[in-house]
Design a protein around this motif. Structure first.
Motif, PDB file in Angstrom:
ATOM      1  N   ARG B 130       7.284  -3.677   5.664  1.00 66.98           N
ATOM      2  CA  ARG B 130       6.133  -3.801   4.747  1.00 66.98           C
ATOM      3  C   ARG B 130       4.906  -4.344   5.473  1.00 66.98           C
ATOM      4  NH1 ARG B 130       6.299  -7.022  -0.094  1.00 66.98           N
ATOM      5  NH2 ARG B 130       7.879  -8.385   0.815  1.00 66.98           N
ATOM      6  N   ASP B 133       3.618  -1.596   7.581  1.00 61.62           N
ATOM      7  CA  ASP B 133       3.008  -0.569   6.740  1.00 61.62           C
ATOM      8  C   ASP B 133       1.575  -0.973   6.405  1.00 61.62           C
ATOM      9  OD1 ASP B 133       3.673   1.926   5.343  1.00 61.62           O
ATOM     10  OD2 ASP B 133       3.164   0.805   3.522  1.00 61.62           O
ATOM     11  N   TYR B 134       1.377  -2.263   6.235  1.00 62.10           N
ATOM     12  CA  TYR B 134       0.060  -2.763   5.844  1.00 62.10           C
ATOM     13  C   TYR B 134      -0.916  -2.884   7.027  1.00 62.10           C
ATOM     14  CZ  TYR B 134      -3.644  -5.882   4.411  1.00 62.10           C
ATOM     15  OH  TYR B 134      -4.884  -6.417   4.182  1.00 62.10           O
ATOM     16  N   CYS B 168       8.464   1.066   5.058  1.00 60.61           N
ATOM     17  CA  CYS B 168       7.332   1.508   5.874  1.00 60.61           C
ATOM     18  C   CYS B 168       7.161   3.021   5.847  1.00 60.61           C
ATOM     19  CB  CYS B 168       7.565   1.034   7.314  1.00 60.61           C
ATOM     20  SG  CYS B 168       6.196   1.344   8.412  1.00 60.61           S
ATOM     21  N   ILE B 455       0.261 -10.720   2.482  1.00 60.56           N
ATOM     22  CA  ILE B 455       0.721  -9.330   2.624  1.00 60.56           C
ATOM     23  C   ILE B 455       2.085  -9.170   1.957  1.00 60.56           C
ATOM     24  CG2 ILE B 455       1.311  -7.476   4.233  1.00 60.56           C
ATOM     25  CD1 ILE B 455      -0.475  -8.916   6.327  1.00 60.56           C
ATOM     26  N   GLU B 458       1.635  -9.094  -1.778  1.00 61.99           N
ATOM     27  CA  GLU B 458       0.856  -8.017  -2.397  1.00 61.99           C
ATOM     28  C   GLU B 458       1.246  -6.608  -1.996  1.00 61.99           C
ATOM     29  OE1 GLU B 458      -3.221  -8.893  -1.555  1.00 61.99           O
ATOM     30  OE2 GLU B 458      -3.158 -10.787  -2.672  1.00 61.99           O
ATOM     31  N   HIS B 459       1.705  -6.440  -0.767  1.00 58.74           N
ATOM     32  CA  HIS B 459       1.829  -5.044  -0.312  1.00 58.74           C
ATOM     33  C   HIS B 459       3.163  -4.393  -0.661  1.00 58.74           C
ATOM     34  CE1 HIS B 459       0.901  -1.432   1.874  1.00 58.74           C
ATOM     35  NE2 HIS B 459       2.070  -1.512   2.468  1.00 58.74           N
ATOM     36  N   GLU B 460       3.086  -3.337  -1.422  1.00 52.49           N
ATOM     37  CA  GLU B 460       4.275  -2.533  -1.727  1.00 52.49           C
ATOM     38  C   GLU B 460       4.100  -1.162  -1.100  1.00 52.49           C
ATOM     39  OE1 GLU B 460       7.110  -3.264  -2.977  1.00 52.49           O
ATOM     40  OE2 GLU B 460       6.531  -5.327  -3.480  1.00 52.49           O
ATOM     41  N   PRO B 461       5.053  -0.722  -0.287  1.00 53.32           N
ATOM     42  CA  PRO B 461       4.926   0.614   0.310  1.00 53.32           C
ATOM     43  C   PRO B 461       5.139   1.684  -0.751  1.00 53.32           C
ATOM     44  CG  PRO B 461       7.050  -0.337   0.825  1.00 53.32           C
ATOM     45  CD  PRO B 461       6.287  -1.403   0.108  1.00 53.32           C
TER      46      PRO B 461
END
Ligand code: B12
Lengths: 212, 485
Positions: B130, B133-134, B168, B455, B458-461
């Motif tokens: 993740r 990915d970000y 990812c 990150i 908050e970050h969802e792939p």
């Protein structure tokens, strides 16, 4: 004689393989007590080497050259040493466990132990549990040194210890383990006698193990 | 009037080896192959060699005539395109295009709650995915950690691949247990493309394989090479010699030996099925002669890797290099110094895949924060790669004249346009002392930590299609069942 013993120590320090070997032979021919050659010549010299290594005054290639000189002298001396004394600088069998092909660390650990007078028998890489057990039966080492650098092969070290138990020879040999993913906790978990994070600690622990 | 006889250097230019030196190295590597040879512990490989112009003696020692090496090396494609699972992220491996990514299989991870190191889990690999990915400056994903909370060590690679795919959407470099493992990973990734041939047109990963220096090729490495050749899977055969222990202590000698190892793989895959996309590699570093550590922070690593990259470009092969890694046990000054140095040189050298970003403790410990820190460093390094534009607009002659002696540029249109071309740090602090105090005296480490928190929160792939996800899981489960004792 004392002079020659001093020269042996110096020869070890500078890693002069031939000189150390010749001096050892001369002293033996002169009728010097092998135990004295070992203690006052060879061990005295190697003590200085390990101190210098600790103080960052000597590096691995120099230490290994000294270890080679030590080993050469030991080959001459070992047959002459009494039972009690030769077991002091005993035999170690080393192997990388099955499925694992990493060997630099194990080899280095072995060479350092040779430098401390151990007779090291290396079985190489990717060795089956039963082969390791057989090698212990055959060579009757005081110490078995196992190496694994993969999380996937680490469990094999536990397997070897269990197999030693099953063969009824677990109490005849101390097991020391090492390798990047190995820890003290893991050593305890599988019932190893010691864990060595590097070759010099390995040698220290080997010396402790044979005293114990 | 336009000028004549102009050479414009659009970007900085860096190389370690001259053309003549490369010739010497290549020629020496050919000699190694013809004179010393390499050992192969695999029956089919030996059979392939025996049926060719190569000579097999002493059971498994293979020596190859130069003519065959030179034929084989020309058959690999000059470039490779990789696309992530969703098609959104793609990278090109062609001359002097640099992509950055993680390394793989770190046995330990720093726990974000306790700060202590512990064994790496599925969740850790997913989280690393993740983060990757970000992060905008990281282009491809290797697992970072090695999944250890799976039922069987012999199938960890499938579980790991699933965690990576879930976390990812960028292209990947994958490690595998053996040929069978590689086949499963390849099947998993092919699912995203529909079928084998479509996958070949649009691959998602490069498979990671290593010889054992010096000049040994074990059974499972060869299995993977042969499978890659058969299926046209992009593949790297990346030597990991330690100078002074498993290779000469002179860097040139280490490079020669590594190249010989790579060329041997070229010949073998050529004999199996010509044309496999081959990436040259090499984590070419020194064994630290005090600690016995295989060093990931040494300047020799950067120097030898850059030299290898020069050789790869000359051969027309993409290059897998190393940077952003450290021997340090914590994310401290040492980690920053070593990471920055190696990233900078790997970038300048023009290597196509710069891996091991975020490796700590000489390739043993994983840290998510280290990825976030390196993202910032890569931003700076890439900025330097932009070079100096000397076109008229950039020479700004008009502007200088217009503003004149004693004027200011702050309010000019030119500034408004061009300041945006600068690097704007995200985590580095350039504020004045009083402001820094007022805002809580945060260190770089504090800022890296809160950015990592953010990150992860908050970050969802982009999710994987439900049905496809079931099929992926099925491949993993089947492998587990096959290997259940
Ligand atoms: C060099 C290397 C290789 C070389 C090994 C060459 C060789 N002849 O040994 C090659 C390229 C072959 C290799 C292959 C692989 N490797 Co590797 N390798 C390494 C690397 C980078 C350095 C190891 C090394 O040589 N260190 C230097 C030596 C001197 O140190 P050492 O081995 O730790 O030994 C010291 C101590 O541990 C201790 N010690 C060790 N053993 C013993 C035993 C005794 C008795 C004693 C007293 C002390 C002791 O003393 C030693 C000296 O001070 C490590 C990373 C690392 N930092 O460990 C990865 C690493 C071990 N490899 C790894 C992996 C994944 C692999 C592969 C699976 C890669 C792949 N997918 O193909 C294959 C597996 C092959 C196999 N079946 O074994 C992972 C392990 C992950 C895991 N599963 O746990 C590591 C951690 C790197 C990484 N993060 O990816 N590897």
């Amino acid at each position: 004689m004392t002079e020659k013993l001093g020269k042996i120590a110096d020869g070890l320090l500078s890693g002069n393989v031939e000189e150390v070997s010749n001096l050892t032979q001369e002293l033996l021919d002169d009728g010097t007590d092998p135990e004295e050659i070992l203690q006052k010549g060879l061990f005295a010299g190697m003590d200085v080497v390990s101190q210098k290594f600790k103080d960052c005054e000597m590096f691995i290639p120099e230490v290994l050259r000294s270890a080679k000189a030590m080993q050469g002298a030991m080959e001459k001396l070992r047959p002459k040493l009494s039972e009690a004394s030769s077991s002091k600088a005993g035999t170690v069998v080393t192997a990388t466990v099955q499925g694992d092909l990493h060997d630099i660390g194990k080899n280095l650990a072995g060479m350092m132990m040779e430098g401390s007078g151990f007779n090291v028998i290396d079985m190489g890489i990717d060795r089956k549990t039963e082969d390791i057990v057989n090698a212990v039966k055959e060579n009757k080492p005081q110490i078995l040194g196992l190496s694994a650098l993969l999380t996937t092969t680490m469990p094999k070290m536990g397997e070897v210890i269990n197999a030693l138990k099953e063969a009824g020879i677990r109490d005849q040999v101390k097991v020391m383990i090492g390798g990047a993913p190995v820890t003290d906790d893991f050593a305890e978990e599988i019932g190893a006698d010691a864990y060595a994070p590097n070759a010099s600690i390995g040698t220290e622990k080997a010396l402790e193990l044979i005293k114990a | 009037m336009p000028k004549i006889n102009q050479t414009i250097q659009e970007t900085p230019y860096f190389r370690v080896l001259s053309e003549d030196q490369i010739e010497r190295i290549y020629s020496a590597a050919l000699d190694v192959i013809q004179r010393t040879g390499a050992r192969f512990y695999h029956e089919e490989a030996l059979e392939l060699f025996r049926n060719s112009e190569a000579v097999v003696t002493d059971e498994n020692l293979v020596r190859v005539p130069l003519s065959l090496v030179e034929k084989a090396i020309k058959t690999h494609p000059r470039k490779i395109n990789l696309t992530g699972r969703s098609g959104k992220h793609g990278i090109k491996l062609d001359r002097d295009t640099v992509n950055f990514g993680t390394g793989s299989d770190l046995p330990f991870t720093y726990d974000r709650q306790t700060g202590e190191r512990r064994r790496t889990t599925y969740q850790d690999v997913y989280d690393a995915g993740r983060i990757l990915d970000y992060l905008p400056n990281l282009d491809f994903f290797m697992s970072h950690g090695i999944v250890q909370d799976c039922p069987n060590t012999q199938t960890y690679d499938r579980h790991q691949c699933l965690a990576m795919l879930e976390g990812c959407t960028k292209p990947m470099v994958l490690t595998s247990v053996d040929g069978e493992g590689l086949q499963d990973l390849w099947r998993m990734c092919s699912l995203f493309r529909g079928n084998e041939k479509e996958y070949r047109l649009n691959p998602m990963f490069i498979t990671y394989i290593e010889p054992i220096s010096p000049l040994m090729n074990d059974r499972s490495a060869v299995e993977k090479l042969l499978f890659s050749a058969e299926k046209g899977i992009p593949c790297m055969y990346t030597p990991c010699p330690s100078s002074g222990a498993t290779a000469p202590a002179s860097l040139a000698g280490m490079i020669v030996q590594s190249l010989a190892e790579t060329l041997m793989a070229s010949v073998l895959t050529y004999l199996k099925n010509p044309g496999m996309p081959l990436v040259m590699g090499g984590v070419t570093t020194v064994l630290d002669m005090l600690t016995t550590t295989y060093s990931y922070g040494s300047p020799e690593l950067s120097l030898a890797s850059a030299a290898n990259t020069d050789v790869s470009k000359w051969l027309g092969l993409p290059m897998f290099s190393t940077g952003g890694c450290t021997d340090s046990k914590t994310l401290d000054e040492q980690a920053a110094i070593e990471s920055a140095t190696s990233l900078y040189y790997a970038f300048l050298s023009g290597a196509n895949l710069v891996h091991d970003v975020g490796y700590m403790d000489s390739g043993v410990n994983a840290s998510l924060e280290s990825l976030v820190m390196n993202n910032e460093i890569i931003g700076m390094v890439k900025q330097i790669g932009k070079g100096i534009n000397t076109e008229e607009e950039y020479l700004a002659l008009e502007l200088i004249d217009q503003i004149g002696p004693g004027g200011e540029f702050l309010t000019s249109e030119h500034t408004l346009v061009h300041y945006k071309e600068w690097f704007q740090p995200k985590l580095q602090d350039r504020s004045d002392y009083a402001t820094w105090v007022r805002e809580g005296q945060h260190t770089m480490a504090d800022r890296i930590q809160s950015e990592t928190d953010r990150i992860l929160k908050e970050h969802e792939p982009e999710p994987i299609d439900k049905e496809l996800h079931q099929e992926l899981k099925k491949i993993v489960q089947d492998a587990d069942e096959r290997h259940a004792k």
